[in-house]
Enzyme design. Structure first.
Site, PDB file in Angstrom:
ATOM      1  N   GLY A 171      -0.907 -42.876 -20.081  1.00 48.64           N
ATOM      2  CA  GLY A 171       0.362 -43.474 -19.671  1.00 48.64           C
ATOM      3  C   GLY A 171       0.881 -42.778 -18.429  1.00 48.64           C
ATOM      4  O   GLY A 171       0.113 -42.182 -17.659  1.00 48.64           O
ATOM      5  N   GLY A 172       2.198 -42.816 -18.267  1.00 50.18           N
ATOM      6  CA  GLY A 172       2.810 -42.194 -17.092  1.00 50.18           C
ATOM      7  C   GLY A 172       2.541 -40.708 -17.006  1.00 50.18           C
ATOM      8  O   GLY A 172       2.696 -40.095 -15.941  1.00 50.18           O
ATOM      9  N   GLY A 406     -17.071 -42.653  16.912  1.00 46.46           N
ATOM     10  CA  GLY A 406     -15.747 -42.298  16.399  1.00 46.46           C
ATOM     11  C   GLY A 406     -15.844 -41.143  15.417  1.00 46.46           C
ATOM     12  O   GLY A 406     -14.944 -40.292  15.339  1.00 46.46           O
ATOM     13  N   ALA A 407     -16.958 -41.108  14.679  1.00 54.17           N
ATOM     14  CA  ALA A 407     -17.122 -40.039  13.684  1.00 54.17           C
ATOM     15  C   ALA A 407     -17.183 -38.678  14.380  1.00 54.17           C
ATOM     16  O   ALA A 407     -16.748 -37.667  13.825  1.00 54.17           O
ATOM     17  CB  ALA A 407     -18.371 -40.284  12.849  1.00 54.17           C
TER      18      ALA A 407
HETATM   19  C1  HXC Z   1       5.136 -38.433 -31.213  1.00 50.38           C
HETATM   20  C2  HXC Z   1       2.912 -38.185 -31.594  1.00 50.38           C
HETATM   21  C3  HXC Z   1       2.618 -38.855 -30.395  1.00 50.38           C
HETATM   22  C4  HXC Z   1       3.685 -39.306 -29.608  1.00 50.38           C
HETATM   23  C5  HXC Z   1       0.765 -38.302 -31.310  1.00 50.38           C
HETATM   24  N1  HXC Z   1       1.743 -37.867 -32.138  1.00 50.38           N
HETATM   25  N2  HXC Z   1       1.273 -38.907 -30.246  1.00 50.38           N
HETATM   26  N3  HXC Z   1       4.161 -37.988 -31.997  1.00 50.38           N
HETATM   27  N4  HXC Z   1       4.933 -39.066 -30.061  1.00 50.38           N
HETATM   28  N5  HXC Z   1       3.485 -39.916 -28.462  1.00 50.38           N
HETATM   29  C6  HXC Z   1       1.573 -37.141 -33.392  1.00 50.38           C
HETATM   30  C7  HXC Z   1       0.988 -37.980 -34.507  1.00 50.38           C
HETATM   31  O1  HXC Z   1       2.011 -38.634 -35.188  1.00 50.38           O
HETATM   32  C8  HXC Z   1       0.320 -36.908 -35.364  1.00 50.38           C
HETATM   33  O2  HXC Z   1       1.324 -36.257 -36.114  1.00 50.38           O
HETATM   34  C9  HXC Z   1      -0.157 -35.923 -34.340  1.00 50.38           C
HETATM   35  O3  HXC Z   1       0.601 -36.128 -33.160  1.00 50.38           O
HETATM   36  C10 HXC Z   1      -1.607 -36.077 -33.993  1.00 50.38           C
HETATM   37  O4  HXC Z   1      -1.854 -37.450 -33.698  1.00 50.38           O
HETATM   38  P1  HXC Z   1      -3.099 -38.243 -34.306  1.00 50.38           P
HETATM   39  O5  HXC Z   1      -2.885 -39.646 -33.974  1.00 50.38           O
HETATM   40  O6  HXC Z   1      -3.263 -37.865 -35.738  1.00 50.38           O
HETATM   41  O7  HXC Z   1      -4.284 -37.588 -33.483  1.00 50.38           O
HETATM   42  P2  HXC Z   1      -5.588 -38.285 -32.896  1.00 50.38           P
HETATM   43  O8  HXC Z   1      -6.217 -39.153 -33.933  1.00 50.38           O
HETATM   44  O9  HXC Z   1      -6.391 -37.204 -32.293  1.00 50.38           O
HETATM   45  O10 HXC Z   1      -5.061 -39.262 -31.748  1.00 50.38           O
HETATM   46  C11 HXC Z   1      -4.434 -38.750 -30.599  1.00 50.38           C
HETATM   47  C12 HXC Z   1      -3.779 -39.863 -29.776  1.00 50.38           C
HETATM   48  C13 HXC Z   1      -2.890 -40.731 -30.662  1.00 50.38           C
HETATM   49  C14 HXC Z   1      -4.910 -40.750 -29.182  1.00 50.38           C
HETATM   50  C15 HXC Z   1      -3.046 -39.207 -28.631  1.00 50.38           C
HETATM   51  O11 HXC Z   1      -2.009 -39.856 -31.371  1.00 50.38           O
HETATM   52  C16 HXC Z   1      -2.060 -41.690 -29.901  1.00 50.38           C
HETATM   53  O12 HXC Z   1      -2.543 -42.738 -29.498  1.00 50.38           O
HETATM   54  N6  HXC Z   1      -0.769 -41.334 -29.727  1.00 50.38           N
HETATM   55  C17 HXC Z   1       0.167 -42.232 -29.045  1.00 50.38           C
HETATM   56  C18 HXC Z   1      -0.126 -42.266 -27.585  1.00 50.38           C
HETATM   57  C19 HXC Z   1       0.904 -43.057 -26.872  1.00 50.38           C
HETATM   58  O13 HXC Z   1       0.889 -44.284 -26.894  1.00 50.38           O
HETATM   59  N7  HXC Z   1       1.851 -42.343 -26.271  1.00 50.38           N
HETATM   60  C20 HXC Z   1       2.888 -42.934 -25.506  1.00 50.38           C
HETATM   61  C21 HXC Z   1       2.267 -43.327 -24.170  1.00 50.38           C
HETATM   62  S1  HXC Z   1       3.442 -43.959 -23.089  1.00 50.38           S
HETATM   63  P3  HXC Z   1       1.013 -35.510 -37.507  1.00 50.38           P
HETATM   64  O14 HXC Z   1       2.338 -35.127 -38.021  1.00 50.38           O
HETATM   65  O15 HXC Z   1       0.266 -36.486 -38.336  1.00 50.38           O
HETATM   66  O16 HXC Z   1       0.167 -34.329 -37.140  1.00 50.38           O
HETATM   67  C22 HXC Z   1       3.887 -42.663 -22.249  1.00 50.38           C
HETATM   68  C23 HXC Z   1       4.858 -42.997 -21.224  1.00 50.38           C
HETATM   69  C24 HXC Z   1       5.080 -41.843 -20.331  1.00 50.38           C
HETATM   70  O17 HXC Z   1       3.457 -41.596 -22.440  1.00 50.38           O
HETATM   71  C25 HXC Z   1       5.843 -42.343 -19.164  1.00 50.38           C
HETATM   72  C26 HXC Z   1       6.102 -41.282 -18.180  1.00 50.38           C
HETATM   73  C27 HXC Z   1       6.674 -41.845 -16.945  1.00 50.38           C
END
Ligand code: HXC
Length: 519
Positions: A171-172, A406-407
């Site tokens: 993501g971002g 040019g290079a």
């Molecule tokens: C809160 C999160 C989290 C998140 C993971 N966790 N991502 N908690 N916010 N974004 C937590 C899970 O609930 C879990 O908690 C622990 O972290 C580990 O995650 P798992 O899913 O069990 O691990 P894994 O299977 O290794 O998968 C990792 C992952 C997946 C691929 C990163 O967690 C995932 O897809 N997370 C969401 C990613 C996402 O969409 N993020 C937002 C993107 S948008 P527990 O308590 O069970 O340990 C964004 C915008 C930014 O980031 C913009 C900036 C400008």
């Protein structure tokens, strides 16, 4: 409470913080071949040098039951320490706590070390391993990212900023590393993309795996976003430490000079033989680089991307330099869109941080064709020209063989403020290569000959005439565009002497808000 009890309370809290998200999650992290946030910092910094800040910070979120879930340090470990005795600020995202996701307080911790690094004038190394925005915190998390982005932008060109990707970065969140100077990814355990495979499938219908969309292979070979790829995290951390050894602390300091045990006047007879007699035969320019630099040590940057140009760091008599070299072994060393962009960014980095640039030239020109023209080679080639022309650090150019059209101008020529321009006797500096020139100058005459043998003879004779007249270093040397023609085996010594002379060089650009480099 007695002082002993208070001290015990402090120690207990420290122990609790160091456990991050708990033993089960730490085991899970280890089982994936990954270190924890604090283990990474311990490996990166000189032993015992790490001072942690904000260990007792927790998030301030109440939604989704978060008020009952607190972990000391809140998913990122921050502070400062030293690498080879030089101060560096660090942050290391802790995947064992809420998946290393970014909360408001997490962002504030990172901003604190970035602000202090700017005041002190020390580099920042960020280790990324995060699920992105903390979903429970909504827009506060987005604002937190933007606070970091703004600081990345302000710090750019002031202090070196380096990113290691040791897990998810999606993501971002990818934009903070993208704003830094160098990105390192570990094989198999890291990935970076703006939109993950699931959203990609929904929006475009494309089915693709995480690795194929944003793994280290993709970013080191196809996008060029990863400057370094390591086999594992341990090797990655060694690369980061090595990289730091070439960099100054900030834009007002010079890079660190170290003792050198490699003789400065070492003659390399191999170099007198390295250029093949046939001008169309390739050779590996990295053999030349390894031969002339201190102890054959060259830290190549983006080694798998746009391999027609080689960039990286080395030292001459202990003085760090950036090297840019056309690679005849790959696409004949031609300049194209990707190689121009790759080298331009590197030249600008070196210039921003007072690192002299050594340019080794063997370039047949820009790559012709519609795909390059449609892709904007004009503007991308201009980037490299701009970068060289704007750079005020010492610039030493060695023309090894071809330097056409040019290079030739682009590759740190005299007129782009090249300070010292040497050529080997094998250099061919001309408007274009003999084949192209003869086609234009004598095409009609050649076409008029029907006998193929006579035709080939005439072409060979014309090319030889052209080569004798123009494709040599002396035509350019005659006008002072080349300062001297040097014997190849003396190259190391001549570069070191040039660097010493140029150590006190002062040059500047006119005052302006900023330049308008062709982006
Ligand atoms: C809160 C999160 C989290 C998140 C993971 N966790 N991502 N908690 N916010 N974004 C937590 C899970 O609930 C879990 O908690 C622990 O972290 C580990 O995650 P798992 O899913 O069990 O691990 P894994 O299977 O290794 O998968 C990792 C992952 C997946 C691929 C990163 O967690 C995932 O897809 N997370 C969401 C990613 C996402 O969409 N993020 C937002 C993107 S948008 P527990 O308590 O069970 O340990 C964004 C915008 C930014 O980031 C913009 C900036 C400008």
């Amino acid at each position: 409470m007695a002082i002993e009890d208070k001290i015990q309370e402090l120690l207990n809290k420290r122990t609790e913080a160091r456990l991050g998200g708990g033993l089960t999650r730490i085991d899970s992290q280890h089982s994936k071949g990954k270190f924890t946030a604090r283990e990474r910092i311990e490996l990166l910094l000189d032993e015992g040098s790490f001072e942690e800040y904000d260990m007792f910070v927790t998030h301030r979120s109440h939604d989704f039951g978060m008020d009952k879930l607190h972990f000391l340090s809140d998913a990122v470990v921050t502070g400062h320490g030293t690498i080879d005795g030089r101060v560096v600020y660090v942050f290391s995202q802790d995947f064992t706590v809420f998946g290393g996701s970014l909360s408001e307080t997490f962002s504030q911790k990172i901003c604190k070390v970035m602000d202090q690094a700017m005041k002190v004038g020390a580099p920042v190394i960020g280790i990324n391993d995060s699920g992105g925005a903390r979903i429970q915190e909504g827009v506060r998390s987005l604002a937190g990212y933007a606070e970091i982005f703004q600081r990345n932008i302000m710090a750019s060109g002031v202090i070196p900023q380096i990113s290691a990707i040791f897990g998810p970065c999606a993501g971002g969140a990818v934009y903070s590393p993208a704003l830094t100077d160098f990105i390192l990814m570990s094989k198999d355990t890291s990935y970076m993309f703006v939109t993950g495979p699931k959203v990609t499938k929904t929006v475009t219908g494309e089915t693709i795996s995480t690795e194929d969309l944003g793994g280290s292979e993709v970013h080191s070979k196809k996008s060029g976003i990863a400057h370094f790829v390591s086999e594992d995290e341990r090797e990655g951390i060694l690369i980061l430490r090595k990289l730091m050894s070439y960099l100054p602390q900030n834009n007002l300091e010079d890079p660190p000079i170290t003792d050198c045990n490699d003789p400065i006047d070492r003659l390399d007879d191999l170099l007198n033989q390295i250029i093949p007699e046939n001008p169309n035969k390739p050779y590996d320019v990295k053999d030349i680089i390894h031969t002339i630099v201190d102890n054959a040590e060259f830290l190549e940057v983006q080694c798998s991307y746009a391999q027609n140009i080689v960039i990286g760091f080395a030292k001459f008599d202990g003085m760090p330099v950036g090297i840019v070299a056309n690679q005849p072994n790959y696409l004949a060393g031609v300049l194209d869109i990707n190689s121009s962009r790759k080298a331009a960014r590197f030249v600008r980095f070196c210039d921003a941080f007072n690192i002299p640039i050594i340019t080794l030239v063997d370039v047949p020109g820009f790559l012709p064709g519609s795909s390059q023209e449609y892709g904007g080679i004009i503007i991308h080639g201009a980037k490299l020209m701009f970068a060289y022309g704007e750079a005020t650090v010492p610039k030493i150019t060695i023309t090894l063989r071809k330097s056409y059209g040019g290079a030739h101008d682009v590759m740190s020529s005299k007129q782009l403020r090249g300070d010292i321009n040497y050529a080997w006797p094998s250099a061919e500096i001309a408007v274009m290569g003999p084949a192209g020139a003869i086609e234009i100058l004598a095409g009609k005459e050649i076409a008029g000959i029907t006998n193929e043998e006579d035709k080939a003879k005439l072409i060979a004779q014309k090319e030889e005439e052209y080569r004798t007249k123009f494709a040599n270093p002396y035509e350019a040397a005659k006008y002072g565009y080349i300062d001297d023609v040097i014997e190849p085996r003396n190259t190391r010594f001549r570069i070191i002497r040039a660097l010493r002379i140029l150590a006190t060089k002062k040059d500047s650009n006119p005052p302006k808000k900023h330049s308008n480099i062709p982006l």
